[in-house]
Design a protein around this motif. Structure first.
Motif, PDB file in Angstrom:
ATOM      1  N   GLN A  52      -2.630  52.009  -2.985  1.00  0.00           N
ATOM      2  CA  GLN A  52      -3.514  50.872  -3.258  1.00  0.00           C
ATOM      3  C   GLN A  52      -3.149  50.179  -4.573  1.00  0.00           C
ATOM      4  OE1 GLN A  52      -5.878  49.665  -1.084  1.00  0.00           O
ATOM      5  NE2 GLN A  52      -4.910  51.154   0.257  1.00  0.00           N
ATOM      6  N   GLY A  53      -2.363  50.855  -5.401  1.00  0.00           N
ATOM      7  CA  GLY A  53      -1.939  50.270  -6.665  1.00  0.00           C
ATOM      8  C   GLY A  53      -3.038  50.190  -7.708  1.00  0.00           C
ATOM      9  N   ARG A  54      -4.046  51.036  -7.566  1.00  0.00           N
ATOM     10  CA  ARG A  54      -5.166  51.013  -8.512  1.00  0.00           C
ATOM     11  C   ARG A  54      -5.998  52.274  -8.376  1.00  0.00           C
ATOM     12  NH1 ARG A  54     -10.128  49.323  -6.242  1.00  0.00           N
ATOM     13  NH2 ARG A  54      -9.949  48.812  -4.065  1.00  0.00           N
ATOM     14  N   MET A  55      -6.994  52.380  -9.249  1.00  0.00           N
ATOM     15  CA  MET A  55      -7.948  53.482  -9.199  1.00  0.00           C
ATOM     16  C   MET A  55      -8.918  53.232  -8.046  1.00  0.00           C
ATOM     17  SD  MET A  55      -8.562  56.186 -11.279  1.00  0.00           S
ATOM     18  CE  MET A  55      -8.177  55.741 -12.951  1.00  0.00           C
ATOM     19  N   ILE A  56      -9.246  54.280  -7.304  1.00  0.00           N
ATOM     20  CA  ILE A  56     -10.260  54.186  -6.254  1.00  0.00           C
ATOM     21  C   ILE A  56     -11.351  55.199  -6.548  1.00  0.00           C
ATOM     22  CG2 ILE A  56      -8.634  53.380  -4.489  1.00  0.00           C
ATOM     23  CD1 ILE A  56      -8.733  56.245  -3.297  1.00  0.00           C
ATOM     24  N   GLN A  57     -12.525  54.958  -6.000  1.00  0.00           N
ATOM     25  CA  GLN A  57     -13.623  55.909  -6.135  1.00  0.00           C
ATOM     26  C   GLN A  57     -13.900  56.517  -4.757  1.00  0.00           C
ATOM     27  OE1 GLN A  57     -14.269  52.579  -7.600  1.00  0.00           O
ATOM     28  NE2 GLN A  57     -13.228  53.539  -9.316  1.00  0.00           N
TER      29      GLN A  57
END
Length: 124
Positions: A52-57
């Motif tokens: 996703q190229g980012r932080m996920i929760q």
């Protein structure tokens, strides 16, 4: 179309490499009188997703236990699902996506299968 059970996700295709970051929040149970109790309902964790190229929760039920992996440890999700929450607005609705899973576990790499089995036995 209604997806009552959410959208089932494939770990590798959707998230790529997942690395543990931190606990974001704990959601506590609210009793019949509307009082927040000390019982934890679910925990949400920050994970770094290469895909996703980012932080996920990701939220998991409290019964899965508190996850305290080292920072940047490779992990994987057990039965991940994407779902939505809609909120009515003056112009229609706002929709928020969220990810939930049954558990967050160490990534199963060749050579650490015994380590995963030991961790799972320690939970019992």
């Amino acid at each position: 179309m209604r997806l009552a059970e959410g959208i089932v996700l494939e770990n590798e295709k959707t998230f790529g490499v997942l690395k543990f970051s931190a606990l974001r929040r704990e959601v506590k149970v609210v009793n019949e009188e509307g009082v927040v109790t000390e019982e934890i309902k679910e925990r949400t964790y920050d994970l770094k997703s290469k895909g996703q190229g980012r932080m996920i929760q990701v939220s998991i039920p409290a019964k899965a236990g508190d996850k305290q992996f080292d920072y940047n440890t490779e992990v994987e999700l057990v039965n991940p699902v994407a779902d939505t929450v809609a909120t009515a607005t003056f112009r229609g609705a706002d929709v928020d996506w969220y990810i939930k899973a049954d558990d967050i576990v160490l990534k199963r790499l060749q050579g650490n299968t015994q380590q995963n089995q030991k961790i799972n036995q320690d939970k019992k």
